[in-house]
Design an enzyme around this catalytic site. Sequence first.
Site, PDB file in Angstrom:
ATOM      1  N   ARG A   1       1.274  -1.523  -0.428  1.00 46.64           N
ATOM      2  CA  ARG A   1      -0.191   0.184  -0.496  1.00 46.64           C
ATOM      3  C   ARG A   1       0.798   1.457   0.026  1.00 46.64           C
ATOM      4  O   ARG A   1       1.802   1.740   0.544  1.00 46.64           O
ATOM      5  CB  ARG A   1      -1.225   0.048   1.487  1.00 46.64           C
ATOM      6  CG  ARG A   1      -1.937   1.243   1.549  1.00 46.64           C
ATOM      7  CD  ARG A   1      -2.472   1.377   2.517  1.00 46.64           C
ATOM      8  NE  ARG A   1      -3.521   2.259   2.586  1.00 46.64           N
ATOM      9  CZ  ARG A   1      -4.393   2.680   2.340  1.00 46.64           C
ATOM     10  NH1 ARG A   1      -5.177   1.778   1.817  1.00 46.64           N
ATOM     11  NH2 ARG A   1      -5.336   3.801   2.387  1.00 46.64           N
TER      12      ARG A   1
ATOM     13  N   CYS B   1     -15.677   4.896   0.671  1.00 45.05           N
ATOM     14  CA  CYS B   1     -14.243   3.544   1.336  1.00 45.05           C
ATOM     15  C   CYS B   1     -14.160   4.018   2.481  1.00 45.05           C
ATOM     16  O   CYS B   1     -12.997   3.241   3.117  1.00 45.05           O
ATOM     17  CB  CYS B   1     -13.365   3.721   0.019  1.00 45.05           C
ATOM     18  SG  CYS B   1     -12.640   5.357  -0.558  1.00 45.05           S
TER      19      CYS B   1
END
Length: 337
Positions: free
Chosen positions: A108, A272
Amino acid sequence: MAQVFQGRSLLAEKDFTREELEYLIDFSAHLKDLKKRNIPHRYLEGKNICLLFEKASTRTRAAFTVASIDLGAHPEYLGKSDIQLGKKESVEDTAKVLGSMFDGIEFRGFSQKTVENLAKFSGVPVWNGLTDEWHPTQMIADFLTIKENFGTLAGLKLVYVGDGRNNVANSLLVTGAILGVNVTICAPEALFPAKELVEMAGKFAEKSGSVIAVTADVAEGVKDADILYTDVWVSMGEEDKFAERIEQLLPYQINMEMIKKTGNEDVILLHCLPAFHDTETQTGKEIAETFGLSEMEVTDGAFRSKHGRQFEQAENRMHSIKAIMAATLGNLFIPKV
């Protein structure tokens, strides 16, 4: 029959077929059912998973950690202060080292090139937990949530309102086009998605039968929506742009008025997360003090309304990530899809 996922990386949704994405969504639902019924599903027994984080995270880190443990694997978190990635050691060298010790790598961070090089040089499956361009693990969770609510995907209308250039908007546009979902990006013209991305989605849409649209007109964009989706107005690394984004995006705030404009009583709201829907955070307080705005991309009323599915969506991050890891690393028998 072929094990079409074995050893593959998930770097961007565009690399997978409609059937493959549908399989991952349905497999996520299956693993969720097993979890709810306390049925063990340790497809990665004895595996070691590297969790590589340049960017901070709540859901992605928690989801990969719990998913790994449920699958019988051991997750090891390496944050940006724990590694030399790109600073004192090249991505290629880091990838070769980590690939020799771990069975799979989650990344990430910022650059899509970094996650691609990790996959190229590590020799193990690499899963993109978010880059500046794509957010594929989020998409499997999102479309799982949508399918749970509507029982189907093809033909539904999803409208993303907000910054149309960010990774979530990119991923929704392309993934929706692949899956036959009609996707509208509703954003100010200055924040429209890149032309190349819209063209890519258009090619997928021709094959799936979905309708892709980009518009600055809120009333036109949200009409007949089945799903309204938004994200924070300022992405990580753009914190100096709050004033500019507020001015551009306030007309695109999801509120109860916008929900009514859809004309659909059963419309659902996705986000999200994290969401700036109140001032119960340090950032929320700072925004309120500086700009006099207590709610940003979504109002508290809309966020807490019967339309909100953001917490089911957040839970589904774990189930979908579990499915992705199990399918690509678990040596399952998966017929060609």
